[in-house]
Design a protein around this motif. Structure first.
Motif, PDB file in Angstrom:
ATOM      1  N   TRP A 128       0.861  -1.316   0.066  1.00  0.00           N
ATOM      2  CA  TRP A 128       0.026   0.034  -0.093  1.00  0.00           C
ATOM      3  C   TRP A 128       0.679   1.235  -0.109  1.00  0.00           C
ATOM      4  N   GLN A 129       2.096   0.885  -0.122  1.00  0.00           N
ATOM      5  CA  GLN A 129       3.038   2.509   0.161  1.00  0.00           C
ATOM      6  C   GLN A 129       2.836   3.130  -1.055  1.00  0.00           C
ATOM      7  N   ILE A 130       2.680   2.421  -2.445  1.00  0.00           N
ATOM      8  CA  ILE A 130       2.382   3.301  -3.558  1.00  0.00           C
ATOM      9  C   ILE A 130       1.078   4.109  -3.564  1.00  0.00           C
ATOM     10  N   ALA A 131       0.143   3.491  -2.688  1.00  0.00           N
ATOM     11  CA  ALA A 131      -0.838   4.299  -2.636  1.00  0.00           C
ATOM     12  C   ALA A 131      -0.794   5.598  -1.837  1.00  0.00           C
ATOM     13  N   TRP A 132       0.077   5.449  -0.782  1.00  0.00           N
ATOM     14  CA  TRP A 132       0.106   6.716  -0.052  1.00  0.00           C
ATOM     15  C   TRP A 132       0.868   7.794  -1.002  1.00  0.00           C
ATOM     16  N   TRP A 133       1.972   7.151  -1.626  1.00  0.00           N
ATOM     17  CA  TRP A 133       2.564   8.089  -2.400  1.00  0.00           C
ATOM     18  C   TRP A 133       1.813   8.857  -3.643  1.00  0.00           C
ATOM     19  N   VAL A 134       1.031   8.004  -4.188  1.00  0.00           N
ATOM     20  CA  VAL A 134       0.090   8.594  -5.308  1.00  0.00           C
ATOM     21  C   VAL A 134      -0.963   9.662  -4.899  1.00  0.00           C
ATOM     22  N   LEU A 135      -1.485   9.242  -3.653  1.00  0.00           N
ATOM     23  CA  LEU A 135      -2.596  10.077  -3.162  1.00  0.00           C
ATOM     24  C   LEU A 135      -1.719  11.165  -2.710  1.00  0.00           C
ATOM     25  N   TRP A 136      -0.514  11.291  -1.933  1.00  0.00           N
ATOM     26  CA  TRP A 136      -0.062  12.586  -1.583  1.00  0.00           C
ATOM     27  C   TRP A 136       0.450  13.520  -2.662  1.00  0.00           C
ATOM     28  N   LEU A 137       1.020  12.774  -3.816  1.00  0.00           N
ATOM     29  CA  LEU A 137       1.457  13.510  -4.993  1.00  0.00           C
ATOM     30  C   LEU A 137       0.163  14.075  -5.705  1.00  0.00           C
ATOM     31  N   ALA A 138      -0.823  13.276  -5.687  1.00  0.00           N
ATOM     32  CA  ALA A 138      -2.086  14.199  -6.441  1.00  0.00           C
ATOM     33  C   ALA A 138      -2.999  14.820  -5.633  1.00  0.00           C
ATOM     34  N   GLY A 139      -2.910  14.799  -4.350  1.00  0.00           N
ATOM     35  CA  GLY A 139      -3.427  15.836  -3.375  1.00  0.00           C
ATOM     36  C   GLY A 139      -2.765  17.177  -3.525  1.00  0.00           C
ATOM     37  N   SER A 140      -1.554  17.023  -3.448  1.00  0.00           N
ATOM     38  CA  SER A 140      -0.667  18.342  -3.803  1.00  0.00           C
ATOM     39  C   SER A 140      -0.810  18.990  -4.810  1.00  0.00           C
ATOM     40  N   ALA A 141      -0.698  18.213  -6.100  1.00  0.00           N
ATOM     41  CA  ALA A 141      -0.948  18.764  -7.518  1.00  0.00           C
ATOM     42  C   ALA A 141      -2.670  19.476  -7.480  1.00  0.00           C
ATOM     43  N   VAL A 142      -3.517  18.608  -7.190  1.00  0.00           N
ATOM     44  CA  VAL A 142      -4.748  19.135  -7.296  1.00  0.00           C
ATOM     45  C   VAL A 142      -4.926  20.649  -6.544  1.00  0.00           C
ATOM     46  N   SER A 143      -4.421  20.549  -5.138  1.00  0.00           N
ATOM     47  CA  SER A 143      -4.419  21.766  -4.445  1.00  0.00           C
ATOM     48  C   SER A 143      -3.943  22.762  -5.036  1.00  0.00           C
ATOM     49  N   GLN A 144      -2.571  22.616  -5.640  1.00  0.00           N
ATOM     50  CA  GLN A 144      -1.860  23.937  -6.219  1.00  0.00           C
ATOM     51  C   GLN A 144      -2.705  24.215  -7.526  1.00  0.00           C
ATOM     52  N   LEU A 145      -3.342  23.566  -8.107  1.00  0.00           N
ATOM     53  CA  LEU A 145      -4.344  23.759  -9.438  1.00  0.00           C
ATOM     54  C   LEU A 145      -5.346  24.500  -8.976  1.00  0.00           C
ATOM     55  N   SER A 146      -5.833  24.087  -7.867  1.00  0.00           N
ATOM     56  CA  SER A 146      -7.060  24.970  -7.172  1.00  0.00           C
ATOM     57  C   SER A 146      -6.778  26.265  -6.868  1.00  0.00           C
ATOM     58  N   SER A 147      -5.587  26.485  -6.295  1.00  0.00           N
ATOM     59  CA  SER A 147      -5.096  28.050  -6.082  1.00  0.00           C
ATOM     60  C   SER A 147      -4.878  28.741  -7.152  1.00  0.00           C
ATOM     61  N   ARG A 148      -4.275  27.994  -8.105  1.00  0.00           N
ATOM     62  CA  ARG A 148      -4.119  28.817  -9.347  1.00  0.00           C
ATOM     63  C   ARG A 148      -5.492  29.291  -9.987  1.00  0.00           C
TER      64      ARG A 148
END
Length: 246
Positions: free
Chosen positions: A170-190
């Motif tokens: 499940w470590q890959i799930a943690w990493w994908v969730l973290w990266l995706a969450g960061s990317a989408v949050s940055q897109l939201s700010s823009r």
């Protein structure tokens, strides 16, 4: 030297040399533990791990609050776009909630990132020489552009292997969730900063909700990583695998 009877079960007993310390009896011979340097004492690591998990949970609470605030904003914006002109007055409450939530999110993110890096630095020191990168790289790779997309994942994988465990599936799930969450949050700010009408603002709110949901889903997995690696290091430090004494 005093000899423990063979029938005595394995365990920790008073040292046979009368030193007042405890040695390990494996059922047939003594195992003398070495003096553990203060830097290798896992107590500090365990405390850092606990503090890191607390901050992770606090960050999750902030994410949940942000989801609630953005959900409120989506409702207000939708009402106005559907013709309810009076709902525009409710945006003041949304703006206030967004301001408080943003400050809390920044504080929680910085505090958690710094403490995680400190925890990982100490964890890597306990298994120095058994990972592909130095403890400094374990901490610093989180803050280097481009490098932070992959090195931290590899470093965490190395820590699992160093304590004798296979990297969790499940470590890959943690990493994908973290990266995706960061990317989408940055897109939201823009989108929010570039918004020219209420519809674009509502889109930024939806993106914020998705980003926070992804981040929130990564929190329990992050806690499992910190707890599992720390427990492995503590258990390894307590395992008597040292010089045998006849």
């Amino acid at each position: 030297m005093t000899t423990t009877p063979a029938a005595t079960p394995p365990g920790w007993y008073p040292a046979p040399d009368g030193s007042g310390t405890s040695w390990w009896w494996d059922g047939g011979q003594w195992v003398q533990p070495p003096q553990v340097p203060a830097a290798a004492n896992p107590t500090t690591l365990a405390r850092l791990a606990l503090a890191t998990q607390i901050l992770l949970v606090a960050g999750g609470a902030v994410a949940a609050t942000t989801i609630a605030v953005e959900g409120y904003g989506v409702g207000v914006a939708s009402d106005y776009l559907n013709g309810n002109d009076t709902s525009i007055a409710l945006f003041d409450l949304y703006d206030q909630g967004t301001l408080v939530g943003s400050i809390a999110a920044i504080v929680a993110t910085i505090a958690t990132a710094v403490l995680w890096a400190v925890w990982q630095f100490h964890a890597a020191k306990h298994v120095a020489g058994q990972t592909r990168r130095t403890p400094g790289w374990h901490a610093g790779s989180w803050f280097i552009p481009i490098v932070c997309w992959w090195f931290p994942y590899q470093n965490i994988s190395d820590l699992w292997r160093a304590i004798g465990r296979v990297r969790p599936t499940w470590q890959i799930a943690w990493w994908v969730l973290w990266l995706a969450g960061s990317a989408v949050s940055q897109l939201s700010s823009r989108v929010y900063l570039a918004a020219e009408d209420l519809e674009q603002l509502r889109i930024s709110m939806w993106l914020s909700i998705v980003g926070e949901l992804l981040t929130l889903a990564a929190v329990p997995l992050a806690c499992l990583i910190v707890r599992g690696i720390t427990q492995g290091i503590v258990q390894r430090a307590a395992t008597p695998a040292h010089t045998l004494v006849a």
